[in-house]
Design a protein around this motif. Sequence first.
Motif, PDB file in Angstrom:
ATOM      1  N   SER A 187      42.380  43.973  24.681  1.00  0.00           N
ATOM      2  CA  SER A 187      43.739  44.477  24.892  1.00  0.00           C
ATOM      3  C   SER A 187      44.233  44.012  26.259  1.00  0.00           C
ATOM      4  O   SER A 187      43.537  43.286  26.975  1.00  0.00           O
ATOM      5  N   GLY A 188      45.404  44.455  26.640  1.00  0.00           N
ATOM      6  CA  GLY A 188      45.946  44.086  27.940  1.00  0.00           C
ATOM      7  C   GLY A 188      46.865  42.884  27.869  1.00  0.00           C
ATOM      8  O   GLY A 188      46.972  42.207  26.838  1.00  0.00           O
ATOM      9  N   GLU A 189      47.518  42.605  28.976  1.00  0.00           N
ATOM     10  CA  GLU A 189      48.438  41.482  29.060  1.00  0.00           C
ATOM     11  C   GLU A 189      48.629  41.083  30.524  1.00  0.00           C
ATOM     12  O   GLU A 189      48.237  41.818  31.442  1.00  0.00           O
ATOM     13  N   GLN A 190      49.194  39.919  30.717  1.00  0.00           N
ATOM     14  CA  GLN A 190      49.595  39.476  32.041  1.00  0.00           C
ATOM     15  C   GLN A 190      51.025  38.961  31.968  1.00  0.00           C
ATOM     16  O   GLN A 190      51.438  38.389  30.943  1.00  0.00           O
ATOM     17  N   VAL A 191      51.762  39.180  33.046  1.00  0.00           N
ATOM     18  CA  VAL A 191      53.142  38.720  33.115  1.00  0.00           C
ATOM     19  C   VAL A 191      53.249  37.735  34.263  1.00  0.00           C
ATOM     20  O   VAL A 191      52.830  38.023  35.395  1.00  0.00           O
ATOM     21  N   TYR A 192      53.784  36.572  33.948  1.00  0.00           N
ATOM     22  CA  TYR A 192      53.975  35.556  34.974  1.00  0.00           C
ATOM     23  C   TYR A 192      55.412  35.056  34.889  1.00  0.00           C
ATOM     24  O   TYR A 192      55.840  34.547  33.842  1.00  0.00           O
ATOM     25  N   LYS A 193      56.119  35.227  36.027  1.00  0.00           N
ATOM     26  CA  LYS A 193      57.551  34.915  36.047  1.00  0.00           C
ATOM     27  C   LYS A 193      58.233  35.733  34.955  1.00  0.00           C
ATOM     28  O   LYS A 193      58.158  36.947  34.917  1.00  0.00           O
ATOM     29  N   ASP A 194      58.855  35.040  33.992  1.00  0.00           N
ATOM     30  CA  ASP A 194      59.518  35.750  32.897  1.00  0.00           C
ATOM     31  C   ASP A 194      58.718  35.686  31.597  1.00  0.00           C
ATOM     32  O   ASP A 194      59.232  35.995  30.524  1.00  0.00           O
ATOM     33  N   ARG A 195      57.443  35.285  31.685  1.00  0.00           N
ATOM     34  CA  ARG A 195      56.615  35.138  30.485  1.00  0.00           C
ATOM     35  C   ARG A 195      55.601  36.272  30.399  1.00  0.00           C
ATOM     36  O   ARG A 195      54.915  36.591  31.369  1.00  0.00           O
ATOM     37  N   ARG A 196      55.489  36.855  29.209  1.00  0.00           N
ATOM     38  CA  ARG A 196      54.527  37.922  28.953  1.00  0.00           C
ATOM     39  C   ARG A 196      53.437  37.366  28.035  1.00  0.00           C
ATOM     40  O   ARG A 196      53.724  36.893  26.933  1.00  0.00           O
ATOM     41  N   ILE A 197      52.186  37.431  28.467  1.00  0.00           N
ATOM     42  CA  ILE A 197      51.064  36.879  27.709  1.00  0.00           C
ATOM     43  C   ILE A 197      50.143  38.017  27.282  1.00  0.00           C
ATOM     44  O   ILE A 197      49.433  38.607  28.108  1.00  0.00           O
ATOM     45  N   PRO A 198      50.135  38.372  25.979  1.00  0.00           N
ATOM     46  CA  PRO A 198      49.241  39.442  25.501  1.00  0.00           C
ATOM     47  C   PRO A 198      47.844  38.893  25.209  1.00  0.00           C
ATOM     48  O   PRO A 198      47.681  37.723  24.864  1.00  0.00           O
ATOM     49  N   PHE A 199      46.848  39.744  25.299  1.00  0.00           N
ATOM     50  CA  PHE A 199      45.470  39.363  25.006  1.00  0.00           C
ATOM     51  C   PHE A 199      44.861  40.290  23.946  1.00  0.00           C
ATOM     52  O   PHE A 199      43.711  40.685  24.043  1.00  0.00           O
ATOM     53  N   ASP A 200      45.636  40.612  22.943  1.00  0.00           N
ATOM     54  CA  ASP A 200      45.172  41.506  21.885  1.00  0.00           C
ATOM     55  C   ASP A 200      44.328  40.733  20.867  1.00  0.00           C
ATOM     56  O   ASP A 200      44.705  39.645  20.417  1.00  0.00           O
ATOM     57  N   ALA A 201      43.190  41.308  20.500  1.00  0.00           N
ATOM     58  CA  ALA A 201      42.306  40.702  19.491  1.00  0.00           C
ATOM     59  C   ALA A 201      41.411  41.783  18.921  1.00  0.00           C
ATOM     60  O   ALA A 201      41.026  42.726  19.615  1.00  0.00           O
ATOM     61  N   ASP A 202      41.080  41.635  17.632  1.00  0.00           N
ATOM     62  CA  ASP A 202      40.190  42.583  16.952  1.00  0.00           C
ATOM     63  C   ASP A 202      39.517  41.836  15.807  1.00  0.00           C
ATOM     64  O   ASP A 202      40.192  41.286  14.931  1.00  0.00           O
ATOM     65  N   GLY A 203      38.192  41.786  15.820  1.00  0.00           N
ATOM     66  CA  GLY A 203      37.527  41.050  14.745  1.00  0.00           C
ATOM     67  C   GLY A 203      36.022  41.186  14.787  1.00  0.00           C
ATOM     68  O   GLY A 203      35.454  41.952  15.580  1.00  0.00           O
ATOM     69  N   TRP A 204      35.376  40.414  13.897  1.00  0.00           N
ATOM     70  CA  TRP A 204      33.921  40.417  13.763  1.00  0.00           C
ATOM     71  C   TRP A 204      33.380  39.028  14.039  1.00  0.00           C
ATOM     72  O   TRP A 204      34.036  38.019  13.776  1.00  0.00           O
ATOM     73  N   GLY A 205      32.165  38.992  14.542  1.00  0.00           N
ATOM     74  CA  GLY A 205      31.453  37.741  14.709  1.00  0.00           C
ATOM     75  C   GLY A 205      29.966  37.999  14.549  1.00  0.00           C
ATOM     76  O   GLY A 205      29.513  39.141  14.631  1.00  0.00           O
ATOM     77  N   ALA A 206      29.207  36.953  14.312  1.00  0.00           N
ATOM     78  CA  ALA A 206      27.762  37.104  14.166  1.00  0.00           C
ATOM     79  C   ALA A 206      27.067  35.906  14.790  1.00  0.00           C
ATOM     80  O   ALA A 206      27.533  34.771  14.680  1.00  0.00           O
ATOM     81  N   ILE A 207      25.963  36.179  15.463  1.00  0.00           N
ATOM     82  CA  ILE A 207      25.184  35.136  16.127  1.00  0.00           C
ATOM     83  C   ILE A 207      23.744  35.224  15.624  1.00  0.00           C
ATOM     84  O   ILE A 207      23.121  36.287  15.651  1.00  0.00           O
ATOM     85  N   ASN A 208      23.240  34.084  15.152  1.00  0.00           N
ATOM     86  CA  ASN A 208      21.859  34.003  14.701  1.00  0.00           C
ATOM     87  C   ASN A 208      20.926  34.325  15.868  1.00  0.00           C
ATOM     88  O   ASN A 208      21.001  33.695  16.925  1.00  0.00           O
ATOM     89  N   ALA A 209      20.056  35.324  15.679  1.00  0.00           N
ATOM     90  CA  ALA A 209      19.183  35.776  16.764  1.00  0.00           C
ATOM     91  C   ALA A 209      17.982  34.874  16.979  1.00  0.00           C
ATOM     92  O   ALA A 209      17.147  35.149  17.838  1.00  0.00           O
ATOM     93  N   ILE A 210      17.893  33.780  16.201  1.00  0.00           N
ATOM     94  CA  ILE A 210      16.800  32.821  16.367  1.00  0.00           C
ATOM     95  C   ILE A 210      17.292  31.534  17.004  1.00  0.00           C
ATOM     96  O   ILE A 210      16.759  31.069  18.003  1.00  0.00           O
ATOM     97  N   ASN A 211      18.352  30.941  16.415  1.00  0.00           N
ATOM     98  CA  ASN A 211      18.809  29.643  16.918  1.00  0.00           C
ATOM     99  C   ASN A 211      20.210  29.678  17.524  1.00  0.00           C
ATOM    100  O   ASN A 211      20.717  28.643  17.961  1.00  0.00           O
TER     101      ASN A 211
END
Length: 324
Positions: A187-211
């Motif tokens: 979540s969260g965002e940053q504002v630079y000059k007149d631009r608003r940049i959101p950082f919203d994300a929600d999801g799943w991922g998986a990493i092989n615990a061997i390789n």
Amino acid sequence: MMEHDMREKAKNAMRLILEAARFEVEEVDEPLDLSAVRDGECLLVLCSNDAELIGQFDKTNYSLMVDDHEMTCKKLLFTLEKDITTENCTQWGIDEFVQYAGEAVLADIVARELTLDLTPGKGKAKKAAAAGSAAGSAEAAEEEPSGISILHFPVKLSEQAAIRTAGVQGAAKLRFIPYYLIHYTSSGEQVYKDRRIPFDADGWGAINAINGIKLDLDGTKVEDSEIPANAEVSDAHITKEEASERMVTELVERLTQKVRIKQEKGDAIFYEEKTLKPDRKNITIDTKQVYIPVWQIRGKKIVEVNAFTGELLSEPMDEGVEVF
């Protein structure tokens, strides 16, 4: 009796199925239809609904002499009569015929060898006894629980279905490969000059615990239950903390944006570029270890099949395994 035209069509289809299984197929004199030879294995084929002819075929022993070497021939019957049963030949009805005809077409498309179950007996009865389910949902394996419960994705592919998918003959082993299943939110965002940049994300991922190989998984499908007997559970080589840190780092990189702003001062025009990254304190990670079932078939080569998705794997899920 099976009508002549129907028998010819059945014979032609059986030829395609056997050729997809790498048999050399030839027509033979009546009352039989085809002979097929592969690597020292001989198979005779009869397509018929005639109970008397089928009975004679079932009780007769056939052999083939090749280079002064006598081979005992296996027998394959295709019949539309549901009430006929045999003891000494492999019997296919409509279900088996449709299944293998479809798989033969697929095997030809992907240049893969078709695997056939040629053990004697009626097809449906064999499948019910061996798999416990015609759908191949691994109910037979579940009938023999191991007494070990782990968080894992369910086994949806039976051993025989995995061997057919692999396209090789060999011994199949069910292995549970450790993964770190990660649910992330940002979540969260940053504002630079007149631009608003959101950082919203929600999801799943998986990493092989061997390789360390990443995989897209739906975490809602995982279950905590006993695994089948004789299954192998592999050990993790990567820690939970390492996997979590990697996920956070990759998420920050994915959400990072470069902002370019145009400015004018008098007659001059210049651009200002700014890199904006999400704050790590706004990223939440929930990591848990789960297991993915994999059928490993060892024959002339080693092939792995995801027992949850049915996917033929192009990369090994374990170190030290070379998948062709």
